[in-house]
Design an enzyme around this catalytic site. Sequence first.
Site, PDB file in Angstrom:
ATOM      1  N   GLY A 193      -1.991  -3.440   4.646  1.00 36.04           N
ATOM      2  CA  GLY A 193      -3.415  -3.326   4.440  1.00 36.04           C
ATOM      3  C   GLY A 193      -4.018  -1.997   4.830  1.00 36.04           C
ATOM      4  N   ASP A 194      -3.197  -1.063   5.345  1.00 38.82           N
ATOM      5  CA  ASP A 194      -3.732   0.232   5.757  1.00 38.82           C
ATOM      6  C   ASP A 194      -2.665   1.291   5.498  1.00 38.82           C
ATOM      7  OD1 ASP A 194      -5.348   2.220   6.936  1.00 38.82           O
ATOM      8  OD2 ASP A 194      -6.165   0.797   8.369  1.00 38.82           O
ATOM      9  N   ASP A 195      -2.760   2.441   6.179  1.00 38.50           N
ATOM     10  CA  ASP A 195      -1.857   3.545   5.867  1.00 38.50           C
ATOM     11  C   ASP A 195      -0.387   3.121   5.968  1.00 38.50           C
ATOM     12  OD1 ASP A 195      -4.003   5.345   5.530  1.00 38.50           O
ATOM     13  OD2 ASP A 195      -4.087   5.693   7.695  1.00 38.50           O
ATOM     14  N   THR A 216      -0.631   0.097  -0.556  1.00 33.31           N
ATOM     15  CA  THR A 216      -1.675  -0.253   0.389  1.00 33.31           C
ATOM     16  C   THR A 216      -3.027  -0.273  -0.298  1.00 33.31           C
ATOM     17  OG1 THR A 216      -2.881   0.456   2.360  1.00 33.31           O
ATOM     18  CG2 THR A 216      -1.735   2.166   1.130  1.00 33.31           C
TER      19      THR A 216
END
Length: 475
Positions: free
Chosen positions: A250-252, A283
């Site tokens: 969900g992120d980097d 992502t």
Amino acid sequence: MRRSASVFRALLVFTAIVETQWPGVSGIYCKDMASGVYRPHSVTITEFGAVGDGVALNTKAFQNAIFYLNSFADKGGAQLFVPAGRWLTGSFSLISHLTLSLDKDAVIIGSPDSSNWPVIDPLPSYGRGRELPGERHQSLIFGYNLTDVIITGANGTIDGQGAVWWDWFHNHTLNYTRPHLVELMYSTNVVISNLTFKNSPFWNIHPVYCSQVLVEHLTILAPLDSPNTDGINPDSSTNICIKHCYVRNGDDVIVIKSGWDEYGISFAHPSSNISITNITGETRGGAGIAIGSEMSGGISEVRAERLRIVNSLHGIRIKTAPGRGGYVRNVYIADVSMHNVSMAIRITGNYGEHPDNNYDRNALPMISNITIENVVGINVGIAGILEGIEGDNFSSICISNVSLSVQSMHPWNCSLIQGYSNSVIPESCDQLRTDCGQTPVCYNGGSPSAVRAQAPMHKPSTSSLLNSLLKLSSL
């Protein structure tokens, strides 16, 4: 759907071709490290009363086993083997000269009870928890001041059961910053390999104040809407090798950090000599590869190659802000393929987010010697937004041999930057245009002092192959 799948398959074929044309040079920093170090002593977690039914809490079993194995630290080290089963546990700490090895059907499961994740001091380079003032929860697997540590397996799984933590985050009911799955502090000669990490409460892999770290052959998974589930976060660390990993989160996917505002400036522990190769990432909320936004201790000598970024918000991103201080310099990113990415390249000079109100607003970051080359992208929303800071132009931003199939009528937006471009499609912004006869100097990914004259490039292969792929996609 069939057309999209055809384009994606073609893109993967193209990536394989590109890899033969521009072979990457992996960092030499971890070349002597391996996950197969022989340990003369070995025990199984069941010998200490552990039950792999997914219900019994095994924290004490892990703690007791590791305490016992500490007696072998000066006798060649030891191995703790986790067999097939579902092993529920709270946080536990490793020791030096230890291999934690998981069977292919072993799953270490993080307890959903926050009381089983101890609360510890904030990192000195952050001054507080990353999410909340004060302390933070200890990671599921933790280590402090260690050497010769291996976390590995036959693709066994470490599952943080992060959903309950994500709910607490969204409902604003957290008392402390969420825990990572693995955090090692002040440690050296570390290998993390051949495992699946999933559903981390917060960041997944966090080596901080470490050196000589090899991360390879990992699969990292979390829902695309899970908050702050960064994949691999080297932080104020040196001589780091990350390779052959797949991350969907969900992120980097991979993000390099080095401390936050006045705390990172004061602690002054940079991240440097970082090699990243053969990464595939997806992502929704972050970037395939990112630097910052916490970069106040400085980040330099980063080489990232052979990256595949699909179905993502950003491809390549550098994040900073007034108050950060520090620097990002000597960064080389090459041989990148993107598919269905909203923004290919983004450099942000006003990211915001400060630990408190005591930061120095005049502490401006220095961003220079950033080279991005040999990039191809299909179904890209915007080519790039490159924004420096007033009175602090970001310099020597070099982009070359880039071909992007862009949807936007305004593919580039640039301000307060200086640099050069060559063979960029669509044509880059005015701040990066140059007369090639002036031979501007760009960082080439070599030693800190290595630079090169950016001569006219005669590599039509990227754009011509991209055109062929686009024709293929229209069939």
